[in-house]
Design an enzyme around this catalytic site. Structure first.
Site, PDB file in Angstrom:
ATOM      1  N   LYS A   1      13.822   0.064 -27.245  1.00 42.29           N
ATOM      2  CA  LYS A   1      14.736  -0.921 -26.696  1.00 42.29           C
ATOM      3  C   LYS A   1      15.343  -0.569 -25.360  1.00 42.29           C
ATOM      4  O   LYS A   1      15.366   0.639 -24.951  1.00 42.29           O
ATOM      5  CB  LYS A   1      15.871  -0.995 -27.634  1.00 42.29           C
ATOM      6  CG  LYS A   1      16.999   0.027 -27.629  1.00 42.29           C
ATOM      7  CD  LYS A   1      18.037  -0.381 -28.634  1.00 42.29           C
ATOM      8  CE  LYS A   1      19.289   0.890 -28.456  1.00 42.29           C
ATOM      9  NZ  LYS A   1      20.392   0.513 -29.407  1.00 42.29           N
TER      10      LYS A   1
ATOM     11  N   LYS B   1      19.977  11.710 -32.478  1.00 44.21           N
ATOM     12  CA  LYS B   1      20.798  12.314 -31.386  1.00 44.21           C
ATOM     13  C   LYS B   1      20.406  14.025 -31.715  1.00 44.21           C
ATOM     14  O   LYS B   1      20.557  14.577 -30.715  1.00 44.21           O
ATOM     15  CB  LYS B   1      22.024  12.013 -31.686  1.00 44.21           C
ATOM     16  CG  LYS B   1      22.569  10.408 -30.866  1.00 44.21           C
ATOM     17  CD  LYS B   1      23.939  10.088 -30.573  1.00 44.21           C
ATOM     18  CE  LYS B   1      24.049   8.909 -30.105  1.00 44.21           C
ATOM     19  NZ  LYS B   1      25.476   8.629 -29.663  1.00 44.21           N
TER      20      LYS B   1
ATOM     21  N   LYS C   1      21.096   2.502 -22.235  1.00 43.32           N
ATOM     22  CA  LYS C   1      21.795   2.983 -20.866  1.00 43.32           C
ATOM     23  C   LYS C   1      20.973   4.416 -20.663  1.00 43.32           C
ATOM     24  O   LYS C   1      21.329   4.917 -19.536  1.00 43.32           O
ATOM     25  CB  LYS C   1      23.297   3.195 -21.349  1.00 43.32           C
ATOM     26  CG  LYS C   1      23.998   2.041 -21.498  1.00 43.32           C
ATOM     27  CD  LYS C   1      25.415   2.391 -21.863  1.00 43.32           C
ATOM     28  CE  LYS C   1      25.729   2.284 -23.277  1.00 43.32           C
ATOM     29  NZ  LYS C   1      27.061   2.048 -23.861  1.00 43.32           N
TER      30      LYS C   1
HETATM   31  P1  AMP Z   1      25.746   1.299 -27.090  1.00 44.60           P
HETATM   32  O1  AMP Z   1      24.996   0.983 -25.755  1.00 44.60           O
HETATM   33  O2  AMP Z   1      24.599   1.885 -27.890  1.00 44.60           O
HETATM   34  O3  AMP Z   1      26.801   1.808 -27.118  1.00 44.60           O
HETATM   35  O4  AMP Z   1      25.601  -0.008 -27.680  1.00 44.60           O
HETATM   36  C1  AMP Z   1      26.641  -1.114 -27.724  1.00 44.60           C
HETATM   37  C2  AMP Z   1      26.237  -2.497 -28.340  1.00 44.60           C
HETATM   38  O5  AMP Z   1      25.155  -3.133 -27.790  1.00 44.60           O
HETATM   39  C3  AMP Z   1      25.709  -2.094 -29.821  1.00 44.60           C
HETATM   40  O6  AMP Z   1      26.308  -3.309 -30.526  1.00 44.60           O
HETATM   41  C4  AMP Z   1      24.391  -2.290 -29.847  1.00 44.60           C
HETATM   42  O7  AMP Z   1      23.515  -2.761 -30.948  1.00 44.60           O
HETATM   43  C5  AMP Z   1      24.211  -3.299 -28.531  1.00 44.60           C
HETATM   44  N1  AMP Z   1      22.791  -3.293 -27.935  1.00 44.60           N
HETATM   45  C6  AMP Z   1      22.451  -1.904 -27.223  1.00 44.60           C
HETATM   46  N2  AMP Z   1      21.328  -2.032 -26.703  1.00 44.60           N
HETATM   47  C7  AMP Z   1      20.618  -3.138 -26.867  1.00 44.60           C
HETATM   48  C8  AMP Z   1      19.518  -3.841 -26.709  1.00 44.60           C
HETATM   49  N3  AMP Z   1      18.639  -3.217 -26.039  1.00 44.60           N
HETATM   50  N4  AMP Z   1      19.323  -5.192 -27.109  1.00 44.60           N
HETATM   51  C9  AMP Z   1      20.210  -5.591 -27.875  1.00 44.60           C
HETATM   52  N5  AMP Z   1      21.654  -5.128 -28.063  1.00 44.60           N
HETATM   53  C10 AMP Z   1      21.665  -3.790 -27.629  1.00 44.60           C
END
Ligand code: AMP
Ligand code: TRP
Length: 334
Positions: A196, A114, A199
């Site tokens: 991966k 980040k 968002k």
């Molecule tokens: P975040 O979007 O980074 O706030 O992630 C929220 C939750 O979703 C966390 O537990 C991440 O590990 C999971 N997560 C985010 N992106 C992925 C992805 N592409 N595949 C699987 N899990 C994800």
């Protein structure tokens, strides 16, 4: 009375959630709600470590709360709430900051990522983010933390901080365990399947959002990057795009990779992509319907926000007071 174990997890309200968030996190959460005492937090305090537009942050936080419920989390059974509504998170985070070493924070890969992405705003909050995350978890004597792979390092640090505190002051915090679901742990980007699904992706075709319309979902899957091997085989090394589609289909249908390979042996990529898209459309349909209904029910959502913040506040006070006493803060005179 048998006491249920406690689960805590959270997501940042930084945009519409993706199929990756759903299959990697939310879907697993809904399967845990009967067995555990669960808290699912919308971590708006973490979100401001990156500059946010105030109106958008507020809207995203509310939409995320509604998406949690639409995806199947029962707000009567789980505590679904905003981090900023429970002051104990900030209070405990300050204390834990004083038990976290700079050397430990320097090693965090999320901080490195980040700070390279936001080089104009490498603030102290971004750096001490893991101490706030540790506070989130430890504030409720959490036993289990369902997270994606990317959050493992933060959980390890949480455990180290808790053990350090317990060694100095005696048993105070429960040492939490991580819980990483088997399937869907890592859903990849549809355009760059070695990255991966996220968002924050710039390319709209790369991610499926929980709120995407059926025709958009179909279009995005039709455009998904594949390869020219021309067989449907799970082989992330040589066929990352097809392997990603297989793992999405597997996470949704519960079929194994081998079953899927057999089901589609001899089939073209075009047909397979349509089948995957249809499975995603079907799984999201009831979630989207519920989401639209809940959006219209302002007073119900407001009630949940108020009620759950009160419950979380109540639960957090017990451990916070214990910690304050142990470190020697004078007790409050009532
Ligand atoms: P975040 O979007 O980074 O706030 O992630 C929220 C939750 O979703 C966390 O537990 C991440 O590990 C999971 N997560 C985010 N992106 C992925 C992805 N592409 N595949 C699987 N899990 C994800
Ligand atoms: N850091 C997590 C993420 O970016 C979000 C988060 C904050 C979290 N506090 C947490 C996850 C506590 C689990 C437990 O995805």
């Amino acid at each position: 009375m048998e006491t249920k174990k406690t689960i805590f997890s959270g997501m940042q309200p930084t945009g519409a959630i993706t199929l990756g968030n759903y299959l990697g996190a939310l879907k697993n959460w809904t399967s845990l709600q009967d067995e555990y005492n669960c808290l699912y937090c919308i971590v708006d305090m973490h979100a401001i470590t990156v500059r946010q537009n105030p109106a958008e942050l507020r809207k995203n936080a509310r939409n995320l709360l509604i998406q949690y419920i639409a995806a199947g989390l029962d707000p009567a059974q789980n505590i679904i709430y905003y981090q900023s509504h429970v002051s104990g998170h900030a209070e405990l985070a300050w204390i834990l900051n004083c038990f976290t070493y700079m050397g430990e924070l320097n090693r965090m890969t999320q901080f490195k990522d980040k700070s390279s992405k936001h080089s104009e705003n490498i603030n102290a909050g971004l750096y001490t983010y893991p101490a706030l995350m540790a506070a989130d978890i430890l504030l409720y004597n959490t036993d289990l933390v369902p997270i994606g792979n990317d959050q493992k390092q933060h959980l390890e640090l949480t455990r180290d901080i808790a053990e350090r505190f317990n060694t100095i002051y005696g048993e105070t915090f429960t040492i939490p365990e991580g819980y990483i679901g088997k399937v869907g742990a890592r859903i990849m980007d549809l355009q760059e399947p070695t990255k991966k699904m996220s968002k924050s992706s710039e390319d709209k075709n790369a991610t499926i959002l929980l709120t995407d319309k059926p025709e958009e979902i179909l279009k995005k899957f039709k455009r998904a990057v594949t390869d020219n091997v021309a067989t449907i085989k799970y082989d992330p090394e040589n066929q990352p795009g097809i392997s990603n589609l297989i793992s999405i289909y597997s996470a949704i249908t519960g079929k194994s990779y081998v079953e899927i390979e057999n089901e589609f042996s001899g089939s073209g990529y075009g047909n397979f992509k349509i089948k995957v898209a249809e499975s995603v459309i079907e799984i999201l349909r009831p979630i989207q319907q519920k989401y639209d209904e809940l959006q219209k029910d302002k007073s119900y959502i407001d009630h949940i926000i108020k009620d759950n913040a009160q419950k979380a506040n109540y639960q957090s006070q017990k451990i916070l007071r214990k910690v304050q006493k142990k470190i020697g803060f004078p007790s409050i005179i009532r």
